[in-house]
Scaffold this active site. Sequence first.
Site, mmCIF file in Angstrom:
data_model
loop_
_atom_site.group_PDB
_atom_site.id
_atom_site.type_symbol
_atom_site.label_atom_id
_atom_site.label_comp_id
_atom_site.label_asym_id
_atom_site.label_seq_id
_atom_site.Cartn_x
_atom_site.Cartn_y
_atom_site.Cartn_z
ATOM 1 N N THR A 123 85.309 -30.064 65.813
ATOM 2 C CA THR A 123 84.751 -29.098 66.774
ATOM 3 C C THR A 123 85.014 -27.660 66.329
ATOM 4 O O THR A 123 84.233 -26.770 66.639
ATOM 5 C CB THR A 123 85.359 -29.313 68.173
ATOM 6 O OG1 THR A 123 86.773 -29.416 68.043
ATOM 7 C CG2 THR A 123 84.833 -30.550 68.818
ATOM 8 N N THR A 124 86.115 -27.430 65.596
ATOM 9 C CA THR A 124 86.377 -26.074 65.089
ATOM 10 C C THR A 124 85.480 -25.817 63.877
ATOM 11 O O THR A 124 84.849 -24.764 63.779
ATOM 12 C CB THR A 124 87.863 -25.930 64.680
ATOM 13 O OG1 THR A 124 88.678 -26.450 65.720
ATOM 14 C CG2 THR A 124 88.238 -24.490 64.453
ATOM 15 N N ASP A 175 90.971 -37.402 70.057
ATOM 16 C CA ASP A 175 90.262 -37.070 68.819
ATOM 17 C C ASP A 175 90.402 -38.181 67.782
ATOM 18 O O ASP A 175 89.445 -38.519 67.080
ATOM 19 C CB ASP A 175 90.803 -35.760 68.222
ATOM 20 C CG ASP A 175 90.130 -34.549 68.858
ATOM 21 O OD1 ASP A 175 89.423 -34.749 69.852
ATOM 22 O OD2 ASP A 175 90.319 -33.418 68.379
ATOM 23 N N ASP A 187 92.525 -27.270 69.322
ATOM 24 C CA ASP A 187 91.293 -28.062 69.351
ATOM 25 C C ASP A 187 90.148 -27.121 69.732
ATOM 26 O O ASP A 187 90.155 -26.542 70.820
ATOM 27 C CB ASP A 187 91.457 -29.187 70.385
ATOM 28 C CG ASP A 187 90.190 -30.002 70.529
ATOM 29 O OD1 ASP A 187 89.605 -30.335 69.494
ATOM 30 O OD2 ASP A 187 89.789 -30.293 71.667
#
Length: 530
Positions: free
Chosen positions: A97-98, A397, A64
């Site tokens: 988020t990546t 998530d 994550d």
Amino acid sequence: MAPVKAAKSGNKSEYQDKDKPTQIRYSNLTAAKAVADAIRTSLGPRGMDKMIQAANGDVTITNDGATILKQMQVLHPAAKMLVELSKAQDVEAGDGTTSVVVLAGSLLDYSAKLLGKGIHPTTISESFQKASAKAVEILETMVTPLQLSDRESLLKSASTSLNSKVVSQYSNIFSPIAVDAVMRVIDPATADNVDLKDIKMIKKLGGTVEDTELIDGLVFNQKLSSGGPSKIEKAKIGLVQFCISAPKTDMENQVIVSDYTQMDRVLKEERNYILNIVKQIKKAGCTVLLIQKSILRDAVSDLALHFLAKMKIMVVKDIEREDIEFVCKTLACRPIASLDHFVAENLGSADLVEEVPAGTDKIVKITGIANPGKTVTVLLRGSNKLVLEEADRSLHDALCVIRCLVKKKALIAGGGAPEIELSIRLMEYANTLAGMEQYCFRAFAEALEVIPFTLAENAGLNPIAAVTELRNRHAEGEKTAGINVRKGAITNILEENVVQPMLVSTSAISLAAECVRCILKIDDIVNTTR
């Protein structure tokens, strides 16, 4: 007299930066790109995981982006901006988020090339802002509208989010849990946001991830006090915030007892004091007592526990202060701060309160609440701490993805399809522009290709061949063609059920562009004395 040196040859129209700002800018770009490259390998369902070791020896295994960056020791101020960027995406959308950091890294890469061509940083920054606004506009034409009653689509989005996690093999368990949890805490007809505080996660070691369950009611990690009943039906539940123990003197005062009779009197008073409290609790009809944790003195003394057990009242002590609001909302009871308010109206009621074994430990479960609030509890299970922590993050998530769909009821394809489509459409739009802006728009369009490129690279495909084929398919009008990581080919990604909320993509593009603009506009770093 020595001849004056000729001015540096070159075109006047070309912007030549002074030496120091150039160095600062390139140092910022390099540092930020290094952070993006570090987490680039963990993008997508075939991305690698990172093992993070903390100073105290704690190990975390995750892919994550937000978690990796949060725990990284980043010293360079520009690189810290990328950490903040992934946090912002985590707050705004909860997923992607990546992607947002990889995208920012790619935009910085192309910015460096534009700066090398002699384009002014302000021009690049303004063009990137326009390009990101145009990209969001194009994305909005590619969406599939969604109804919250369409459970199938919600499950597909949750699965897509979970497929890139360590616990991806359990996505068929977690997706329904995420969808059901969100649907129970909102009113699907009117809701436009979800408060994730209404969904409580209780982590319990032991068992496997498959034992994770969604509970309509309350679960407490705390053990029951010994001696009392372990199962009560038709329970009346009271939540107290006062201490059921003998009062103590102030910090600096002390009581000196000189003989035994006084000592006996003190003990007798103490006993009567506690007995009086316990009798009043019993009188209100309370059969289960939840006691808030106290810092200054024991929230409940052994003597009080003995009396409560005698009266067949179940006691759960050490309820954390931050859990009080959730407990009250779930049980529809009120926290009772003093004995005078301990009356039947302030109690909650439930069909069953019992202690059940969970792994090596036990938990207290309250089900069948009479008029429950809109809250649910998820009991997460895992064979070890690492799996449990990662399951918690992955489920969070998935919940965020469903929250995105509640906020903005629109879906787009995944698998790099929207990015390539945006890239082609922005290239076409760039041809209608003139001057420097055209260059910058083209760079922005090319930078978006980093997402499908990285997905293909991480899946072990030939990235250049994959992206070229993807571009051709999109040019032929296949808007939903994407990289199918499982088959290792380009297919219609909607048929593979790879979908994501539009909000994840739009916020990723807007936030990445914003962050790159900030970094481009910095031309000096000043250290303060304090």
